[in-house]
Design an enzyme around this catalytic site. Sequence first.
Site, PDB file in Angstrom:
ATOM      1  N   ASP A 204       1.009  -1.161  -0.106  1.00 57.06           N
ATOM      2  CA  ASP A 204      -0.002   0.023  -0.032  1.00 57.06           C
ATOM      3  C   ASP A 204       0.867   1.366  -0.028  1.00 57.06           C
ATOM      4  OD1 ASP A 204      -1.555   2.314   0.511  1.00 57.06           O
ATOM      5  OD2 ASP A 204      -2.622   1.247   2.187  1.00 57.06           O
ATOM      6  N   HIS A 205       0.864   1.807  -1.209  1.00 57.27           N
ATOM      7  CA  HIS A 205       2.011   2.927  -1.161  1.00 57.27           C
ATOM      8  C   HIS A 205       1.896   3.983  -0.240  1.00 57.27           C
ATOM      9  CE1 HIS A 205      -1.190   4.995  -3.577  1.00 57.27           C
ATOM     10  NE2 HIS A 205      -0.415   5.929  -3.161  1.00 57.27           N
ATOM     11  N   HIS A 267      -5.988   3.116   3.039  1.00 59.91           N
ATOM     12  CA  HIS A 267      -5.297   4.112   3.326  1.00 59.91           C
ATOM     13  C   HIS A 267      -5.731   4.664   4.948  1.00 59.91           C
ATOM     14  CE1 HIS A 267      -3.650   4.129  -0.393  1.00 59.91           C
ATOM     15  NE2 HIS A 267      -4.494   4.696  -1.000  1.00 59.91           N
TER      16      HIS A 267
END
Length: 518
Positions: A204-205, A267
């Site tokens: 998950d960047h 996120h």
Amino acid sequence: MIPDKKSMSDNNYVQFCEILPEKFGIEPFTMVIFGGTGDLSKRKLLPTLYHLCYDQNLPDEFSIIGFASSERSDEEYREIAKEAIEDFGKDPIRKKCWEKFRKNLFYVYGKFDDENSYRKLSQRLGEVTKTTKKGTREIIYYMAVPPQFLPDIMERLSFCNLCKGMFNTRLIVEKPFGQDRASAADLNRLIAKAFDESQIYRIDHYLGKETVQNILFFRFANSIFEPLWNRRYIDHVQITVAETIGIEDRARFYEKAGVVRDIVQNHMMQLLALVAMEPPIGFEADFIRNEKVKVYRTIRSMDEEYIDKCTVRGQYGAGTSTGKEVAGYRNEKDTSPDSNTPTFFAGKFYIDNWRWADVPFYLRTGKRLKKRVTEISIHFKQPPLRLFSTTCEIREPNLLVLGVQPYEEISMHIGVKHPGIGNQLYPVNMDFNYERDLQGDVHFPLPYERLLLDCMKGDQTLFARQDGIEAMWSVVDPIIKRWENTPAPEFPNYSAGTWGPEKANDLIQTDGRRWRIW
Ligand SMILES: NC(=O)c1ccc[n+]([C@@H]2O[C@H](COP(=O)([O-])OP(=O)(O)OC[C@H]3O[C@@H](n4cnc5c(N)ncnc54)[C@H](OP(=O)(O)O)[C@@H]3O)[C@@H](O)[C@H]2O)c1
């Protein structure tokens, strides 16, 4: 202010403390990018790998193999990579580095469901992969492919004995990790047939962003905040992930996903966990991931009544965004004219544990909002005794803001006496801004740089674990289900370029609070 590099060398009082520096090193490796010619590869992976090479972060011996279905040679693939690096890289290509990079780039064409293609891959791996000092051969498989291809790839990799045994392997899997808890669990089971959890890196960047990582450092490397970090001193927490962009050309993905799957499940849950987790017993991957999972599991579950009362959905209509007239969601290319897909979410969460009992966490995210900002704000309680009587009805309580983007900063809002004969309370900020204060030759790695390097080093700290993924889905599944089962007659219910539907304000104002605005 933090001294720049020069003054650091002049003064020896500034000390960098590396976390576990001796533990990780990068061995020679081969990375196979499944989908090596796709959008993600061109925009992110190839430019990032090139920059890692340029910054001398890669070992001398490495190879990158692009795997995709169109027939082309190594040379043709190198040209594709060069163009991608020129188009999406952060600096112009340097000849010397490019020469080194290009000769380590290879291409295998084949179909994901064709065993012969994996035999070709296996042969190529044998040819290009260098042996480490320990005599092992390290392979990283990057799944830069739409998720429907994963079953084919896992099955063939396993069948051709490419997961374990012949090579030491790691697997990077891109989001989305499923569509809900059940499909995420299916995906996890599928991958687990071929790889052990210690080999799997779910990327998950967001977790690669400096300011997101800094939340842990800030909380657990400074003793002054932790004693206040609980229900006794904190009134509530707000997490905002606001975007000004619409869905761009992602309608096919977004129509099925919507804002909760796209942003909240991953996120926002990650940000929430970093703020709310207990101190880990060490800085190693599983200690940190254990604490995060505990947070997800203690988030109060939501029934339909609660969802109707304490969450707000929205979909943008036409409006003005960053000075331009823009279309509403239902008029974007490839969206349905009566789409029920939400592009805005606001909700109140509770974490039912000793630290956070009854402290609301207000989460808000949306597309085509007024401003691009991602931040966490910790709102402290008012002092217990109002020593200073003022003319203001509401005095700003202390506020700690952790800014993730566009400003990477930490700022503490406090009240001071305004200079003068009278007794006036005046709000001021004490702040730290990464860009402004870390002057000198400071390099801000892009999220993918950090995460790819971590995977090469074998550090899973910033990657999600199977139980974490499923626990995050368990939090949001009831909301998605409720919203999908009850279409929103009021959509579109906010204009592009605003802060979302009015109901989002009602949600927090009913509790006597308000959203932080910028
Ligand atoms: N794009 C982004 O910025 C981004 C950001 C975050 C996450 N992601 C995730 O990353 C993943 C990949 O997305 P993407 O946008 O890069 O996909 P994409 O542009 O559709 O790329 C697909 C790749 O797979 C290859 N391919 C397709 N079918 C194949 C087959 N049957 N056999 C062999 N190769 C095949 C394609 O090459 P050929 O055309 O030669 O077949 C291409 O290289 C998705 O899970 C997405 O959600 C993407």
